[in-house]
Design an enzyme around this catalytic site. Structure first.
Site, PDB file in Angstrom:
ATOM      1  N   ASP A   1      18.854  35.414 -11.718  1.00  0.00           N
ATOM      2  CA  ASP A   1      17.628  36.533 -10.867  1.00  0.00           C
ATOM      3  C   ASP A   1      18.514  37.146  -9.786  1.00  0.00           C
ATOM      4  O   ASP A   1      19.456  36.869  -9.580  1.00  0.00           O
ATOM      5  CB  ASP A   1      16.493  35.569 -10.670  1.00  0.00           C
ATOM      6  CG  ASP A   1      17.076  34.290  -9.799  1.00  0.00           C
ATOM      7  OD1 ASP A   1      18.027  34.539  -8.923  1.00  0.00           O
ATOM      8  OD2 ASP A   1      16.417  33.302  -9.962  1.00  0.00           O
TER       9      ASP A   1
ATOM     10  N   GLY B   1      13.472  26.487 -16.591  1.00  0.00           N
ATOM     11  CA  GLY B   1      12.679  27.798 -17.053  1.00  0.00           C
ATOM     12  C   GLY B   1      13.512  28.836 -16.637  1.00  0.00           C
ATOM     13  O   GLY B   1      13.508  29.773 -17.727  1.00  0.00           O
TER      14      GLY B   1
ATOM     15  N   GLU C   1       3.245   1.871   2.437  1.00  0.00           N
ATOM     16  CA  GLU C   1       3.925   2.231   3.629  1.00  0.00           C
ATOM     17  C   GLU C   1       5.299   1.899   3.596  1.00  0.00           C
ATOM     18  O   GLU C   1       5.723   0.985   3.213  1.00  0.00           O
ATOM     19  CB  GLU C   1       3.206   1.549   4.965  1.00  0.00           C
ATOM     20  CG  GLU C   1       2.071   2.309   5.211  1.00  0.00           C
ATOM     21  CD  GLU C   1       1.442   1.570   6.494  1.00  0.00           C
ATOM     22  OE1 GLU C   1       2.181   0.956   7.105  1.00  0.00           O
ATOM     23  OE2 GLU C   1       0.237   1.616   6.780  1.00  0.00           O
TER      24      GLU C   1
ATOM     25  N   LYS D   1      14.012  38.980 -13.177  1.00  0.00           N
ATOM     26  CA  LYS D   1      13.032  38.038 -13.754  1.00  0.00           C
ATOM     27  C   LYS D   1      11.823  38.088 -12.958  1.00  0.00           C
ATOM     28  O   LYS D   1      11.952  38.593 -11.786  1.00  0.00           O
ATOM     29  CB  LYS D   1      13.536  36.523 -13.819  1.00  0.00           C
ATOM     30  CG  LYS D   1      13.388  35.947 -12.208  1.00  0.00           C
ATOM     31  CD  LYS D   1      13.677  34.414 -12.254  1.00  0.00           C
ATOM     32  CE  LYS D   1      13.529  33.706 -10.779  1.00  0.00           C
ATOM     33  NZ  LYS D   1      13.754  32.563 -10.741  1.00  0.00           N
TER      34      LYS D   1
ATOM     35  N   ASP E   1       0.723  -1.337   0.147  1.00  0.00           N
ATOM     36  CA  ASP E   1      -0.001   0.053  -0.050  1.00  0.00           C
ATOM     37  C   ASP E   1       0.723   1.326  -0.137  1.00  0.00           C
ATOM     38  O   ASP E   1       0.412   2.425  -0.095  1.00  0.00           O
ATOM     39  CB  ASP E   1      -0.903  -0.125   1.337  1.00  0.00           C
ATOM     40  CG  ASP E   1      -0.289   0.168   2.629  1.00  0.00           C
ATOM     41  OD1 ASP E   1       0.815  -0.012   2.546  1.00  0.00           O
ATOM     42  OD2 ASP E   1      -0.975   0.283   3.637  1.00  0.00           O
TER      43      ASP E   1
ATOM     44  N   THR F   1      13.165  22.720 -13.683  1.00  0.00           N
ATOM     45  CA  THR F   1      12.399  22.582 -15.008  1.00  0.00           C
ATOM     46  C   THR F   1      13.317  23.367 -16.145  1.00  0.00           C
ATOM     47  O   THR F   1      13.216  22.854 -17.406  1.00  0.00           O
ATOM     48  CB  THR F   1      11.071  23.314 -15.080  1.00  0.00           C
ATOM     49  OG1 THR F   1      11.239  24.898 -14.910  1.00  0.00           O
ATOM     50  CG2 THR F   1      10.279  22.649 -14.270  1.00  0.00           C
TER      51      THR F   1
END
Length: 310
Positions: free
Chosen positions: A167, A223, A38, A190, A36, A221
């Site tokens: 950034d 980006g 666990e 950004k 399950d 990702t």
């Protein structure tokens, strides 16, 4: 007090290499998985030992965090004298503040839960925010892989190369790389549109006709890297850029990296390798860094030269 290294299933190769660098093996550990979903981790004899549990919390983040919590509890119940949790990549570190009313501060929740499970000290590599330390009631050692990556970059750095922060949050990181590589710094400003989409707006610094090394603490990702590279190209930077980031998560199929004029991606093994993106990937191990950190902590020696710059 003897020291022991315990490995979770998210970082077995890194933990093994770290133990080998320390001249020891991994402590007995098993993780049983029920149908399950666990988890039931168990550890061997640890009574009185100085224990270091190595487990990155990269994808699947939630499962790896849950396994880590259970491992910490198992070590505590096995009688460990001291338990240090070594998290090369700390998931939820980006959630260090509320963006809007009603949101959780995920980094604080994870840190508190690790401590409640039995961790007495936390070691992380290049966390997304230095504020992580102020969120934790337990001592936090934030060490950096930047010297390791800068050493790999140095042979290919040409005259006039610029280190680029994608950034404003990466400016301190860029300055650390730049000081080691003796390069100037440029910064892209950004705006994040969503978890995967970024809009880059302007560039501070000169890049025209120059090679660029785009740095960040992580590539998720892709980006942020895509947006920064397009701004650099628009301002006349040379194609064939290099990207360097400590944590190569590389999730989401790497679509933003496709078609970009990148020469290579340099990263580390803080997370298990994802399927390679459409460009050469070079991986440097942080096992020597972790072994040095663990050895010094066990001997109660300072870590000043290993820490991140804040």
């Amino acid at each position: 007090m003897t020291f022991r290294i315990v490995s979770g299933t998210a970082s077995p190769e890194l933990a093994g290499a770290t133990a080998a660098a320390l001249g020891t093996g991994l402590a007995a550990c098993r993780v049983e998985r029920f149908p399950d979903g666990e988890l039931r981790p168990g550890v061997g004899h640890l009574r009185g030992a100085d224990v270091y549990v190595v487990q990155s919390t990269g994808p699947p983040v939630n499962e790896n965090i849950m396994e880590l919590l259970l491992l910490l509890d198992a070590c505590r119940r096995a009688g460990a004298g001291r338990v240090t949790v070594v998290v090369p990549y700390f998931g939820y570190a980006r959630q260090d503040r509320r963006g809007a009313a009603g949101e959780a501060v995920g980094a604080r929740v994870v840190a508190d839960t690790l401590m409640a499970a039995g961790a007495q000290r936390l070691v992380v590599v290049d966390p997304h925010t230095a504020a992580l330390e102020s969120m934790c009631a337990m001592p936090v050692e934030m060490v950096s892989a930047v010297p390791t990556l800068a050493d790999a970059l140095a042979p290919s750095v040409a005259e006039g190369t610029v280190v680029v922060a994608p950034d404003l949050g990466a400016v301190k990181l860029a300055e650390h790389y730049a000081s080691l590589l003796r390069c100037p710094v440029a910064v892209v400003r950004k705006t994040r549109v969503s978890g995967a989409r970024v809009h880059a707006e302007e560039l501070i610094g000169g890049v025209e006709g120059r090679s660029a090394i785009v740095i960040d603490d992580m590539v998720s990702t892709g980006g942020t890297i895509e947006a920064a590279v397009r701004v650099l190209l628009a301002h006349g930077a040379e194609p064939g850029m290099v990207v360097a980031a400590t944590h190569g998560l590389l999730v989401g199929g790497h679509t933003p990296l496709s078609g970009l004029p990148l020469r290579r991606l340099l990263t580390t093994d803080t997370v298990e390798p994802a399927p390679a993106p459409p460009l050469p990937v070079q991986v440097r191990s942080v096992a020597p860094l972790l072994a040095d950190t663990i050895g010094r902590l066990h001997r109660n020696e300072p870590l000043d030269d290993l820490r991140i710059r804040t």
